[in-house]
Motif scaffolding. Sequence first.
Motif, PDB file in Angstrom:
ATOM      1  N   GLY A 156       0.758  -0.951   0.054  1.00  0.00           N
ATOM      2  CA  GLY A 156      -0.037   0.244   0.201  1.00  0.00           C
ATOM      3  C   GLY A 156       0.926   1.534   0.114  1.00  0.00           C
ATOM      4  N   THR A 157      -0.223   2.156   0.390  1.00  0.00           N
ATOM      5  CA  THR A 157       1.128   3.900  -0.082  1.00  0.00           C
ATOM      6  C   THR A 157       0.751   4.612   1.110  1.00  0.00           C
ATOM      7  OG1 THR A 157       0.088   3.683  -2.495  1.00  0.00           O
ATOM      8  CG2 THR A 157       0.990   5.483  -1.420  1.00  0.00           C
ATOM      9  N   THR A 158       2.064   4.820   2.339  1.00  0.00           N
ATOM     10  CA  THR A 158       2.029   5.058   3.462  1.00  0.00           C
ATOM     11  C   THR A 158       3.065   6.511   3.361  1.00  0.00           C
ATOM     12  OG1 THR A 158       1.806   3.635   3.868  1.00  0.00           O
ATOM     13  CG2 THR A 158       2.742   5.448   5.583  1.00  0.00           C
ATOM     14  N   THR A 159       1.799   7.599   3.765  1.00  0.00           N
ATOM     15  CA  THR A 159       3.106   9.155   3.404  1.00  0.00           C
ATOM     16  C   THR A 159       3.736   9.227   4.644  1.00  0.00           C
ATOM     17  OG1 THR A 159       1.787  10.338   1.971  1.00  0.00           O
ATOM     18  CG2 THR A 159       2.907  11.167   4.009  1.00  0.00           C
ATOM     19  N   VAL A 160       5.088   9.179   5.215  1.00  0.00           N
ATOM     20  CA  VAL A 160       6.078   9.814   6.717  1.00  0.00           C
ATOM     21  C   VAL A 160       6.245  11.460   6.161  1.00  0.00           C
ATOM     22  CG1 VAL A 160       7.731   9.495   7.497  1.00  0.00           C
ATOM     23  CG2 VAL A 160       6.878   7.296   6.527  1.00  0.00           C
ATOM     24  N   ILE A 161       5.366  11.852   7.429  1.00  0.00           N
ATOM     25  CA  ILE A 161       6.148  13.703   7.737  1.00  0.00           C
ATOM     26  C   ILE A 161       6.959  13.158   8.593  1.00  0.00           C
ATOM     27  CG2 ILE A 161       5.105  15.527   8.191  1.00  0.00           C
ATOM     28  CD1 ILE A 161       3.914  14.475   5.501  1.00  0.00           C
ATOM     29  N   ASN A 162       7.689  13.521   8.635  1.00  0.00           N
ATOM     30  CA  ASN A 162       8.980  13.169  10.168  1.00  0.00           C
ATOM     31  C   ASN A 162       8.416  14.394  11.298  1.00  0.00           C
ATOM     32  OD1 ASN A 162      10.639  15.526   9.390  1.00  0.00           O
ATOM     33  ND2 ASN A 162      11.347  13.883   7.932  1.00  0.00           N
ATOM     34  N   GLY A 163       9.375  14.847  11.951  1.00  0.00           N
ATOM     35  CA  GLY A 163       8.541  15.788  13.253  1.00  0.00           C
ATOM     36  C   GLY A 163       9.615  17.098  12.594  1.00  0.00           C
ATOM     37  N   GLU A 164      10.961  17.113  12.623  1.00  0.00           N
ATOM     38  CA  GLU A 164      11.155  17.940  11.550  1.00  0.00           C
ATOM     39  C   GLU A 164      10.640  19.022  11.349  1.00  0.00           C
ATOM     40  OE1 GLU A 164      16.383  19.767  10.812  1.00  0.00           O
ATOM     41  OE2 GLU A 164      15.470  16.923  10.729  1.00  0.00           O
ATOM     42  N   MET A 165      10.023  18.571  10.274  1.00  0.00           N
ATOM     43  CA  MET A 165       9.435  18.836   9.280  1.00  0.00           C
ATOM     44  C   MET A 165       8.796  19.827   9.230  1.00  0.00           C
ATOM     45  SD  MET A 165       7.923  17.679   5.182  1.00  0.00           S
ATOM     46  CE  MET A 165       9.278  17.971   4.114  1.00  0.00           C
ATOM     47  N   ILE A 166       7.789  19.112  10.006  1.00  0.00           N
ATOM     48  CA  ILE A 166       6.689  19.429  11.011  1.00  0.00           C
ATOM     49  C   ILE A 166       6.869  20.942  11.782  1.00  0.00           C
ATOM     50  CG2 ILE A 166       5.210  19.446  12.670  1.00  0.00           C
ATOM     51  CD1 ILE A 166       5.095  16.009  11.807  1.00  0.00           C
ATOM     52  N   ARG A 167       7.809  20.604  12.337  1.00  0.00           N
ATOM     53  CA  ARG A 167       8.516  22.106  12.735  1.00  0.00           C
ATOM     54  C   ARG A 167       9.314  23.324  12.667  1.00  0.00           C
ATOM     55  NH1 ARG A 167       9.319  17.377  16.634  1.00  0.00           N
ATOM     56  NH2 ARG A 167      11.022  16.908  15.535  1.00  0.00           N
ATOM     57  N   ASP A 168       9.742  22.626  11.319  1.00  0.00           N
ATOM     58  CA  ASP A 168      10.585  23.875   9.787  1.00  0.00           C
ATOM     59  C   ASP A 168       9.573  24.897   9.268  1.00  0.00           C
ATOM     60  OD1 ASP A 168      13.149  23.555  11.472  1.00  0.00           O
ATOM     61  OD2 ASP A 168      13.458  21.540   9.160  1.00  0.00           O
ATOM     62  N   LEU A 169       8.481  23.916   9.259  1.00  0.00           N
ATOM     63  CA  LEU A 169       7.311  25.031   7.886  1.00  0.00           C
ATOM     64  C   LEU A 169       6.988  25.563   8.883  1.00  0.00           C
ATOM     65  CD1 LEU A 169       6.106  21.362   5.735  1.00  0.00           C
ATOM     66  CD2 LEU A 169       7.773  23.347   5.327  1.00  0.00           C
ATOM     67  N   GLY A 170       7.329  25.527  10.219  1.00  0.00           N
ATOM     68  CA  GLY A 170       6.146  26.602  11.482  1.00  0.00           C
ATOM     69  C   GLY A 170       4.550  25.937  11.724  1.00  0.00           C
ATOM     70  N   ILE A 171       4.227  25.012  10.897  1.00  0.00           N
ATOM     71  CA  ILE A 171       3.135  24.018  11.337  1.00  0.00           C
ATOM     72  C   ILE A 171       2.554  24.463  12.675  1.00  0.00           C
ATOM     73  CG2 ILE A 171       1.197  22.107  11.366  1.00  0.00           C
ATOM     74  CD1 ILE A 171       3.362  20.975   9.376  1.00  0.00           C
ATOM     75  N   MET A 172       1.146  25.251  13.098  1.00  0.00           N
ATOM     76  CA  MET A 172       0.668  25.702  14.048  1.00  0.00           C
ATOM     77  C   MET A 172       0.131  24.579  15.638  1.00  0.00           C
ATOM     78  SD  MET A 172       2.530  28.459  14.180  1.00  0.00           S
ATOM     79  CE  MET A 172       3.556  28.919  13.691  1.00  0.00           C
ATOM     80  N   SER A 173      -0.865  23.431  14.558  1.00  0.00           N
ATOM     81  CA  SER A 173      -1.110  22.626  14.791  1.00  0.00           C
ATOM     82  C   SER A 173      -1.719  21.177  14.958  1.00  0.00           C
ATOM     83  CB  SER A 173      -2.828  23.474  15.242  1.00  0.00           C
ATOM     84  OG  SER A 173      -3.551  23.988  13.631  1.00  0.00           O
ATOM     85  N   LEU A 174      -1.797  20.515  15.462  1.00  0.00           N
ATOM     86  CA  LEU A 174      -1.496  19.034  15.073  1.00  0.00           C
ATOM     87  C   LEU A 174      -2.237  18.506  13.292  1.00  0.00           C
ATOM     88  CD1 LEU A 174      -0.890  16.299  15.730  1.00  0.00           C
ATOM     89  CD2 LEU A 174      -2.402  16.072  16.823  1.00  0.00           C
ATOM     90  N   VAL A 175      -3.657  19.551  13.250  1.00  0.00           N
ATOM     91  CA  VAL A 175      -4.648  18.387  12.573  1.00  0.00           C
ATOM     92  C   VAL A 175      -3.520  19.069  11.062  1.00  0.00           C
ATOM     93  CG1 VAL A 175      -6.354  20.375  12.007  1.00  0.00           C
ATOM     94  CG2 VAL A 175      -6.984  18.748  11.302  1.00  0.00           C
ATOM     95  N   GLU A 176      -2.975  20.588  11.106  1.00  0.00           N
ATOM     96  CA  GLU A 176      -2.513  20.644   9.537  1.00  0.00           C
ATOM     97  C   GLU A 176      -1.802  20.332   8.934  1.00  0.00           C
ATOM     98  OE1 GLU A 176      -3.297  24.691   8.473  1.00  0.00           O
ATOM     99  OE2 GLU A 176      -4.324  24.458   9.671  1.00  0.00           O
ATOM    100  N   ILE A 177      -0.906  19.371   9.756  1.00  0.00           N
ATOM    101  CA  ILE A 177      -0.291  18.325   9.331  1.00  0.00           C
ATOM    102  C   ILE A 177      -0.992  17.889   8.215  1.00  0.00           C
ATOM    103  CG2 ILE A 177       1.353  16.189   9.610  1.00  0.00           C
ATOM    104  CD1 ILE A 177       1.301  17.173  12.413  1.00  0.00           C
ATOM    105  N   PHE A 178      -1.662  17.487   7.688  1.00  0.00           N
ATOM    106  CA  PHE A 178      -2.520  16.704   7.082  1.00  0.00           C
ATOM    107  C   PHE A 178      -2.741  17.403   5.820  1.00  0.00           C
ATOM    108  CE2 PHE A 178      -3.473  14.797  10.788  1.00  0.00           C
ATOM    109  CZ  PHE A 178      -2.533  13.671  10.891  1.00  0.00           C
ATOM    110  N   ARG A 179      -2.357  18.514   5.626  1.00  0.00           N
ATOM    111  CA  ARG A 179      -2.487  19.191   4.236  1.00  0.00           C
ATOM    112  C   ARG A 179      -1.333  18.724   3.299  1.00  0.00           C
ATOM    113  NH1 ARG A 179      -6.228  23.332   4.745  1.00  0.00           N
ATOM    114  NH2 ARG A 179      -6.632  24.387   7.116  1.00  0.00           N
ATOM    115  N   LEU A 180      -0.510  18.210   3.792  1.00  0.00           N
ATOM    116  CA  LEU A 180       1.191  17.770   3.579  1.00  0.00           C
ATOM    117  C   LEU A 180       0.021  16.787   2.531  1.00  0.00           C
ATOM    118  CD1 LEU A 180       3.367  18.468   6.206  1.00  0.00           C
ATOM    119  CD2 LEU A 180       3.244  19.524   3.746  1.00  0.00           C
TER     120      LEU A 180
END
Length: 722
Positions: free
Chosen positions: A76-100
């Motif tokens: 299957g297909t699985t997306t992985v977003i690492n924590g460093e990217m989350i912080r480097d992009l300035g994401i402000m809330s947990l749910v915003e991660i899934f825009r990626l």
Amino acid sequence: MPVTNFNNYTLWHPAFCPPGFVATGLLGFILISSPPAAAQQPSDETEQIDFYGFNDEIPEVLTTTRLRQPKTRVPGTTTVINGEMIRDLGIMSLVEIFRLVPGMVVGDVGSSTPVTTYHGTVHYEQRRMQVLVDGRTAHRSTLSDMDWQTMPVPLELIERVEISRGPNSAAYGINAFLGTINIITRNPADTAGTEVRVVGGSRDYVRTFASVGDVSESYDWRFAYEKRKFGGFDYQLEDGDRAPFNDGHDINVFNYDSRLKVNSGFNADIRVGVVDGINEEDVYKNGELGATDNPDIDVRDYYLQTQLNFTTSRTHFFHVQMSFENYNRRQRWPIEVPESVVNCLATGAQIFDDANNCFQPGGTPLIADVNSDSEDSRLEFELQDTLLFSDDLKLVTGLGYRKDTYRSETLFNGRGNNYQSRVFGNLEYTPVNWLTLNGGGNWERTTTTDEGYFSPRLAANFTLGNNHALRFVYSKAVRTPDGFEQNPDYGFTLRDVQPAKYSLYEGYRVENTLATRGGKLEEESIISREISYFGQFPMDRGHFSLEVRVFKDKMRDMISGIIGFEDWTIDNNVDIDQKGFEVEAAMEYPGTTFRVSYGYLDQDDWYNGAEISSDDSINKKEKQYKVDLLGRLSARHSGSIALIQNLPFGLKGSAAYYWADQLKESRFERLDLRLAKSIFQPRYTAEVAMTVQHYMNTDPDMSIDNNIEDQNQLFLEAGIRF
């Protein structure tokens, strides 16, 4: 030793890790592989495998089959977003991660309640994706819904997020109907020391984080605190005029995470968390039965989790996980109804039947307090066992048991229980080096329908060289109705009734008998077919990765309708066919990451339920309305573009563009820019940053009430670690 559980395992020696395993597995979709955590000190203990220790050549994932597998062998297909990217992009809330994530959409409904979904089919209720935090089920038990604002996961503690796109009930059961989200937090050993971070910005946004922890030979621990405060949207429209919008939140989160290391073959993870605060609800959006004040929600949640990890040999390991979660929501507000309503109550007339004219102005109004308090808890056990017969044959099996308890005077008129039990497994077999076969399934029985269900998955991965694979995946899944959908008993009990002449109605339960509730609902079903490709192209100083998913899904007997006190119309009445494709690509060089995601969705849907009205025009209109309810978060086009770049003088910049088109006849577009300055000293590291969010579309997103006065939102942050 290979790892399948969501935790670290002590290795006897790196030489014991067979090279074939690094190229074996099958779970799929990690465009950006997780680099080693640059600022973390290695543990003094024997070398450990962590998520940052995954193979840098072929990205690996855990979530799809519960086996640790490289992308070339995942079913299957699985997306992985690492924590460093989350912080480097300035994401402000947990749910915003899934825009990626390709195919996922994020929105706000009601009183700024955040929702996210893969391929739509939901609006208010997010019931078709399984959400895990460190392997622990995170959605509310009896409502099967996600409360992203109160999730006990600070952004600073995220190591990575894996999103398995496509039905994953073969591994995780009924709720993994459209996919699985697995949020994996950082090991306490990697966060030893003290860290403090403060973020503030537009619309009264404040987020404060602090953690302290230590590491020893036998015990690692971390205590963390986070405050989340946000004012919500600037205003709403009421009768065409601007009105204040009571839609913010003020949440406090406490986490304690630890690991007890007994010996090389046994360790235990212990996690405790508490959440409390206020989630604001607006009287115009969420007030019921003549509410005269905002029905804010008082949140009081907690969880306990223990996972015992056993390693009996290099080829056999298992874990036992136990968790208890309690969700306590207190929601109370005053009401005022006209005397005509009291007269209808006295005669037994249905107050919501327009023919009875119960809501007529005049007379002495009845004033009272009502509530929508609810408390539900989940007790869950899981045993998972992994056998590595060889590099080419691996088996993971397990069983689970869950007890859900619900308590609500308003929603259920008392308390009750639901029970689930399940058995799961996945076999990975590589008969030749260019072919990997996966077969897995989950059998589950639930008392919400008193039936058992089997969800299978079969996949064949053709490896094209060492870095490329073509996957063919077939899967089936079901979702059963949750406790509130299946067994509601909805009514408001009047308390503190005034004036005295209405004292006979103290404790009276107001019900709406026109809303038919408690009808027998059946399971939803999906058959999914996927063809996907993963490829990684090495370059002189970096690499380029590409993953493409083409899918065709058939969903039958979907539950659609309104869930509300005054209107309750849900039934298995909609069928959906979806097809489309998704692309995720990344190019990584030292100091540079460029990432692109795109999803295209074509949805055909139709009504398959009973006739609604004898009037053809009403019948047609109501049928279409039921169909449209399952398309409000189905975006035809969606995607993201992100760039992260190291700059001179200790600076790091990032830019991210997010969009979703043809989403409830609206378009979402936003550009985020962030600039950060890091300061490295022998005894501490510090960072200051500025993030700007520019909303490119002036029209409100999802609702005419989601209004922002300034298209440019500014956030400042500062943090220190020592």
